[in-house]
Each structure stands twice: as structure tokens, then as C-alpha cells.
Design a protein around this motif. Structure first.
Motif, PDB file in Angstrom:
ATOM      1  N   MET A   1       2.451   1.744  -3.402  1.00 27.74           N
ATOM      2  CA  MET A   1       1.485   2.215  -4.393  1.00 27.74           C
ATOM      3  C   MET A   1       1.205   3.698  -4.206  1.00 27.74           C
ATOM      4  O   MET A   1       1.137   4.460  -5.180  1.00 27.74           O
ATOM      5  N   ILE A   2       1.065   4.127  -2.958  1.00 24.50           N
ATOM      6  CA  ILE A   2       0.813   5.541  -2.677  1.00 24.50           C
ATOM      7  C   ILE A   2       1.983   6.400  -3.148  1.00 24.50           C
ATOM      8  O   ILE A   2       1.794   7.444  -3.785  1.00 24.50           O
TER       9      ILE A   2
ATOM     10  N   THR B   1      -7.660  -2.299  -0.969  1.00 22.16           N
ATOM     11  CA  THR B   1      -7.958  -2.836   0.366  1.00 22.16           C
ATOM     12  C   THR B   1      -9.164  -3.770   0.317  1.00 22.16           C
ATOM     13  O   THR B   1      -9.159  -4.847   0.923  1.00 22.16           O
TER      14      THR B   1
ATOM     15  N   ILE C   1      -5.851   8.951  -5.147  1.00 21.35           N
ATOM     16  CA  ILE C   1      -4.998   8.057  -4.351  1.00 21.35           C
ATOM     17  C   ILE C   1      -5.821   7.360  -3.282  1.00 21.35           C
ATOM     18  O   ILE C   1      -5.700   6.142  -3.084  1.00 21.35           O
ATOM     19  N   ARG C   2      -6.678   8.121  -2.621  1.00 20.48           N
ATOM     20  CA  ARG C   2      -7.518   7.555  -1.569  1.00 20.48           C
ATOM     21  C   ARG C   2      -8.492   6.513  -2.147  1.00 20.48           C
ATOM     22  O   ARG C   2      -8.691   5.444  -1.571  1.00 20.48           O
TER      23      ARG C   2
ATOM     24  N   TYR D   1      -8.212   4.739  -5.009  1.00 15.91           N
ATOM     25  CA  TYR D   1      -7.514   3.554  -5.537  1.00 15.91           C
ATOM     26  C   TYR D   1      -7.022   2.639  -4.413  1.00 15.91           C
ATOM     27  O   TYR D   1      -7.107   1.410  -4.517  1.00 15.91           O
ATOM     28  N   THR D   2      -6.493   3.244  -3.359  1.00 19.89           N
ATOM     29  CA  THR D   2      -6.001   2.417  -2.251  1.00 19.89           C
ATOM     30  C   THR D   2      -7.167   1.720  -1.539  1.00 19.89           C
ATOM     31  O   THR D   2      -7.024   0.591  -1.064  1.00 19.89           O
ATOM     32  N   THR D   3      -8.315   2.382  -1.480  1.00 24.11           N
ATOM     33  CA  THR D   3      -9.506   1.754  -0.900  1.00 24.11           C
ATOM     34  C   THR D   3      -9.929   0.544  -1.733  1.00 24.11           C
ATOM     35  O   THR D   3     -10.294  -0.509  -1.179  1.00 24.11           O
TER      36      THR D   3
ATOM     37  N   LYS E   1       0.825  -1.200   0.000  1.00 23.73           N
ATOM     38  CA  LYS E   1       0.000   0.000   0.000  1.00 23.73           C
ATOM     39  C   LYS E   1       0.862   1.254   0.000  1.00 23.73           C
ATOM     40  O   LYS E   1       0.610   2.202  -0.761  1.00 23.73           O
ATOM     41  N   ASP E   2       1.885   1.273   0.836  1.00 30.56           N
ATOM     42  CA  ASP E   2       2.770   2.439   0.910  1.00 30.56           C
ATOM     43  C   ASP E   2       3.491   2.676  -0.408  1.00 30.56           C
ATOM     44  O   ASP E   2       3.637   3.819  -0.848  1.00 30.56           O
TER      45      ASP E   2
ATOM     46  N   PHE F   1      -2.213  -0.717 -10.312  1.00 31.47           N
ATOM     47  CA  PHE F   1      -1.428  -1.537  -9.379  1.00 31.47           C
ATOM     48  C   PHE F   1      -0.651  -2.624 -10.109  1.00 31.47           C
ATOM     49  O   PHE F   1       0.561  -2.789  -9.893  1.00 31.47           O
TER      50      PHE F   1
END
Length: 292
Positions: free
Chosen positions: A6-7, A28, A20-21, A23-25, A3-4, A73
Motif C-alpha cells: 500500500m505504501i 493498522t 501515507i502515514r 492512511y496506513t495508521t 502495508k508495504d 486500499f
């Protein structure tokens, strides 16, 4: 951590904070669904995940976000083949909801506080997004030039939005009453904390119901209404595109489908050719027209 990384990669590539928020969601949710790392999945797993999303009746717009997040990703991971079994979701053309001008008056008249009155007047009169209004700071308001600086809009682009005279008067009153320090619309948690999108949406729904408006709409409907009313008032698509901050004119074209009166104002080419009209009526007088 994946995750880190990817961010960090998204920051380097210039992605906006909201993207960013989102895509990371998505990543998850994928991890939780299979209870394993995305790196350990296979193309058939991604296929089954999208099948699950379809069965859950997820909106096409939501599926596009998931697809984009996974594609990014796995592209960064050198595994583009992970998406080979899933077609790119297509956004269906829908007619957006719009409040008419009478409904806008009712909404603004039923605001319960100065904070609500100024906030929703500004949103409608400028057409800016709810995610943009919560980021507004006092320094972004230019009363002299009648402009609002949107410092980082969707896609990270900056632009200027309209500051209507009526909105400017309300804003000056608001500044005297609330005395904001940083964010123009701050949270009850403190003047250094921006108001949340959720609290604004909740306040709007209460006002909509208080106004007796059965038509469903959200804060974003004010933006749709702004654009549609501009078109009805005769302004061209290019100007509306710039005010809304659309990168592609195709996005603005949706308002042609929600603005029938704009189309009805167009004069048929027949009306501009007097010779044809004269010929039609002359033939009618000489031969008569029969209807069966």
C-alpha cells in the motif's frame, strides 16, 4: 506485506508523506480491531467498524480520513464493493476558532525563549501550517524577496509564504544565537533533527495559559487568525487562498463565517442610490411615518 504494498502504491500515485502515514495508521487500526487481515473482511465488517467510530464520537474529519484510506486500499485491491454499505462521511460546517489581535500580542509577548518567540511569530505572520514549519530549512528563507519557500505543502504542492519585516529581524537574531545547521527549528536531540509537532503544540498551550487566554486554541488557530485578520484588513479571498496554499477556494470561504466585521464593512446598495434615499425622506416629511 499488505502495508508495504500500500505504501509503495501510494508513493507511485504521488501521495504526500503525511497522507501515507495517516492512511496506513487507519489500516493498522482496522486490522487490530478485527484481529484479522483487511483482505479477509466483508462489507458488513466495514459497516460495523464505522458504527464503532461513530459511537466513539470520532470527529467527521477523522471519519473522512478513515473512509478515504479504506476506499484507496480496497480500490487498489480490486474490491471497491467493500465500501458499499458505508456512506461517505460529510464534514459539518463549523466556525473555526480565531484569536483577536490583542490576544496575538499577548501570546507573542509571553513566549519564554527566543526559539518560541521566532517560531510563533513566524507561524502567525506567514499563516503556514505546523507540519510545514517543522520542515523549513535555512535555505527556504529568502530575506531579500521577503518570502518563505514551502517546498512541499499539503498535497505535495510548493508555494511561497510571506516573510514579514518584523519576523525577518527576529529570524536573523535567531540564526546568530542558535546557529541551526539544517532544519530551521531543530529538536533537542540534535541540529539534524527537526522539532516535533507535539513539542511545538505543548509549548504553545503553556504560552496560551500563561497569557491568560481562556479561549481554546491550538497552533493551527494562528493560521486561522492570520487569514481572518488579512480579510479584516481588506485583502481579497483569492490572495488569501494563494498564501494559505488552498487548492480550492471553497476551503478559504470558511473565513467569511468567522469574519463578521468583514461583512459589516459592505455598503448596502440602498446607500448608493441617492434618488431612493431622497424619495424616502421626502415621503417621510410629507406624510410622516407611524409606528405601531
Amino acid at each position: 506485506m499488505l502495508k508495504d504494498k500500500m505504501i509503495k502504491d501510494m508513493i507511485v500515485h504521488g501521495y504526500a508523506e503525511e497522507t501515507i502515514r495517516s492512511y496506513t495508521t487507519c489500516m493498522t487500526l482496522l486490522t487490530r480491531h478485527f484481529q484479522k487481515s483487511p483482505i479477509d473482511l466483508e462489507p458488513i465488517d466495514i459497516y460495523h467498524f464505522f458504527l464503532y467510530l461513530r459511537l466513539e464520537k470520532r470527529a467527521d474529519s477523522s471519519l473522512i480520513i478513515f473512509y478515504s484510506a479504506f476506499m484507496l486500499f480496497y480500490s487498489l485491491s480490486g474490491r471497491k464493493e467493500m465500501m458499499q454499505l458505508v456512506p461517505l462521511p460529510k464534514r459539518k460546517r463549523t466556525v473555526v476558532s480565531v484569536f483577536n489581535k490583542t490576544e496575538i500580542i499577548r501570546i507573542l509577548s509571553n513566549c519564554r525563549t527566543v526559539w518560541e518567540k521566532v517560531l510563533f511569530t513566524l507561524l502567525y505572520s506567514s499563516g503556514i501550517r505546523i507540519g510545514e514549519v517543522v520542515k523549513l530549512k535555512i535555505s527556504h528563507i529568502d530575506f531579500e524577496r521577503k518570502a518563505i519557500l514551502i517546498e512541499s505543502g499539503k498535497g505535495g504542492h510548493s508555494r511561497y509564504a510571506l516573510l514579514a519585516d518584523t519576523t525577518a529581524i527576529l529570524l536573523k537574531q535567531y540564526l546568530e544565537i542558535y546557529n541551526p545547521k539544517s532544519f530551521l527549528f531543530f529538536s533537542h536531540k540534535g541540529k539534524d533533527v527537526a522539532a516535533s509537532v507535539r513539542s511545538i503544540q505543548a509549548a504553545f498551550q503553556k504560552i496560551r495559559k500563561l497569557s491568560g487566554i481562556e479561549k481554546y486554541g491550538t497552533v493551527h488557530t494562528l493560521r486561522h487568525s492570520f487569514a481572518t485578520h488579512l480579510m479584516e484588513d481588506g485583502y481579497g479571498l483569492i490572495y488569501i487562498q494563494k498564501l494559505l496554499g488552498h487548492a480550492d477556494i471553497k476551503t478559504t470561504l470558511v473565513y467569511l463565517h468567522v469574519c463578521p466585521s468583514y461583512l459589516l464593512h459592505i455598503t448596502s446598495p440602498l446607500e448608493t442610490i441617492s434618488e431612493i434615499k431622497m424619495g424616502i425622506f421626502e415621503n417621510q416629511g410629507q406624510h410622516g411615518l407611524q409606528f405601531h
